[in-house]
Write a protein that holds these residues in place. Structure first.
Motif, short mmCIF file in Angstrom:
data_model
loop_
_atom_site.label_atom_id
_atom_site.label_comp_id
_atom_site.label_asym_id
_atom_site.label_seq_id
_atom_site.Cartn_x
_atom_site.Cartn_y
_atom_site.Cartn_z
N PRO A 126 0.82 -1.23 0.00
CA PRO A 126 0.00 0.00 0.00
C PRO A 126 0.85 1.27 0.00
N ILE A 127 1.95 1.26 0.73
CA ILE A 127 2.82 2.44 0.76
C ILE A 127 3.45 2.67 -0.61
N GLU A 128 3.88 1.60 -1.27
CA GLU A 128 4.47 1.73 -2.61
C GLU A 128 3.41 2.19 -3.61
N ARG A 129 2.19 1.72 -3.46
CA ARG A 129 1.11 2.15 -4.35
C ARG A 129 0.89 3.65 -4.20
N ASP A 130 0.89 4.13 -2.95
CA ASP A 130 0.75 5.57 -2.71
C ASP A 130 1.92 6.34 -3.31
N GLU A 131 3.11 5.79 -3.17
CA GLU A 131 4.30 6.43 -3.74
C GLU A 131 4.19 6.54 -5.26
N LEU A 132 3.74 5.47 -5.91
CA LEU A 132 3.59 5.48 -7.36
C LEU A 132 2.51 6.47 -7.78
N ASP A 133 1.40 6.49 -7.05
CA ASP A 133 0.33 7.45 -7.35
C ASP A 133 0.83 8.89 -7.22
N GLU A 134 1.63 9.14 -6.19
CA GLU A 134 2.18 10.48 -5.99
C GLU A 134 3.12 10.84 -7.14
N TYR A 135 3.90 9.88 -7.60
CA TYR A 135 4.78 10.14 -8.74
C TYR A 135 3.95 10.49 -9.97
N TYR A 136 2.86 9.75 -10.21
CA TYR A 136 2.01 10.04 -11.37
C TYR A 136 1.47 11.48 -11.29
N ARG A 137 1.05 11.90 -10.10
CA ARG A 137 0.55 13.28 -9.95
C ARG A 137 1.67 14.29 -10.22
N ALA A 138 2.85 14.03 -9.68
CA ALA A 138 3.98 14.94 -9.91
C ALA A 138 4.34 14.98 -11.38
N ASN A 139 4.29 13.84 -12.04
CA ASN A 139 4.62 13.77 -13.45
C ASN A 139 3.61 14.56 -14.29
N ARG A 140 2.33 14.49 -13.93
CA ARG A 140 1.33 15.29 -14.65
C ARG A 140 1.60 16.78 -14.48
N PHE A 141 2.04 17.16 -13.28
CA PHE A 141 2.38 18.56 -13.03
C PHE A 141 3.55 18.99 -13.91
N ILE A 142 4.58 18.19 -13.96
CA ILE A 142 5.75 18.49 -14.80
C ILE A 142 5.33 18.55 -16.27
N HIS A 143 4.45 17.65 -16.68
CA HIS A 143 3.96 17.66 -18.06
C HIS A 143 3.27 19.00 -18.37
N GLU A 144 2.44 19.47 -17.45
CA GLU A 144 1.75 20.75 -17.66
C GLU A 144 2.77 21.90 -17.71
N LEU A 145 3.79 21.86 -16.87
CA LEU A 145 4.84 22.87 -16.93
C LEU A 145 5.51 22.88 -18.30
N LYS A 146 5.77 21.69 -18.81
CA LYS A 146 6.43 21.58 -20.12
C LYS A 146 5.54 22.13 -21.24
N LEU A 147 4.25 21.87 -21.17
CA LEU A 147 3.34 22.41 -22.18
C LEU A 147 3.36 23.94 -22.16
N ARG A 148 3.29 24.50 -20.97
CA ARG A 148 3.31 25.96 -20.85
C ARG A 148 4.65 26.55 -21.26
N ALA A 149 5.73 25.87 -20.91
CA ALA A 149 7.06 26.34 -21.30
C ALA A 149 7.20 26.31 -22.82
N GLN A 150 6.66 25.26 -23.45
CA GLN A 150 6.73 25.17 -24.91
C GLN A 150 5.99 26.34 -25.56
N ARG A 151 4.82 26.67 -25.03
CA ARG A 151 4.08 27.83 -25.56
C ARG A 151 4.88 29.11 -25.40
N ARG A 152 5.54 29.26 -24.25
CA ARG A 152 6.32 30.47 -24.01
C ARG A 152 7.50 30.54 -24.98
N VAL A 153 8.17 29.43 -25.22
CA VAL A 153 9.30 29.40 -26.16
C VAL A 153 8.81 29.75 -27.56
#
Length: 83
Positions: free
Chosen positions: A52-79
């Motif tokens: 269960p702890i590892e599942r939570d860790e993986l879920d947290e990574y997925y959320r962080a990865n989605r955040f980074i993905h959104e940052l990259k989309l916005r950075a691409q628009r800015r570039v």
């Protein structure tokens, strides 16, 4: 506090708080250690061996990865606006 491995979580927080440029955001990749940890968690999930702890860790990574993905989309628009 996040359940995500402290080094991975810290890596993401350190990156975001370093005020990266749009190009640095576009080029951001998790460290090799973080990539290995996530690969381990994903394989364990496929094998049905996640705690269960590892599942939570993986879920947290997925959320962080989605955040980074959104940052990259916005950075691409800015570039694209600059050029």
């Amino acid at each position: 506090m996040s359940i995500l491995n402290k080094s991975a979580y810290g890596e993401y927080v350190d990156f975001i708080t370093s005020q990266p440029s749009p190009n640095e955001i576009l080029n951001f990749r998790p460290s090799l250690a973080t990539q290995k940890r996530i690969r381990y968690l994903m394989n364990a999930k496929l094998e049905g061996a996640l705690s269960p702890i590892e599942r939570d860790e993986l879920d947290e990574y997925y959320r962080a990865n989605r955040f980074i993905h959104e940052l990259k989309l916005r950075a691409q628009r800015r570039v694209e606006e600059i050029y």
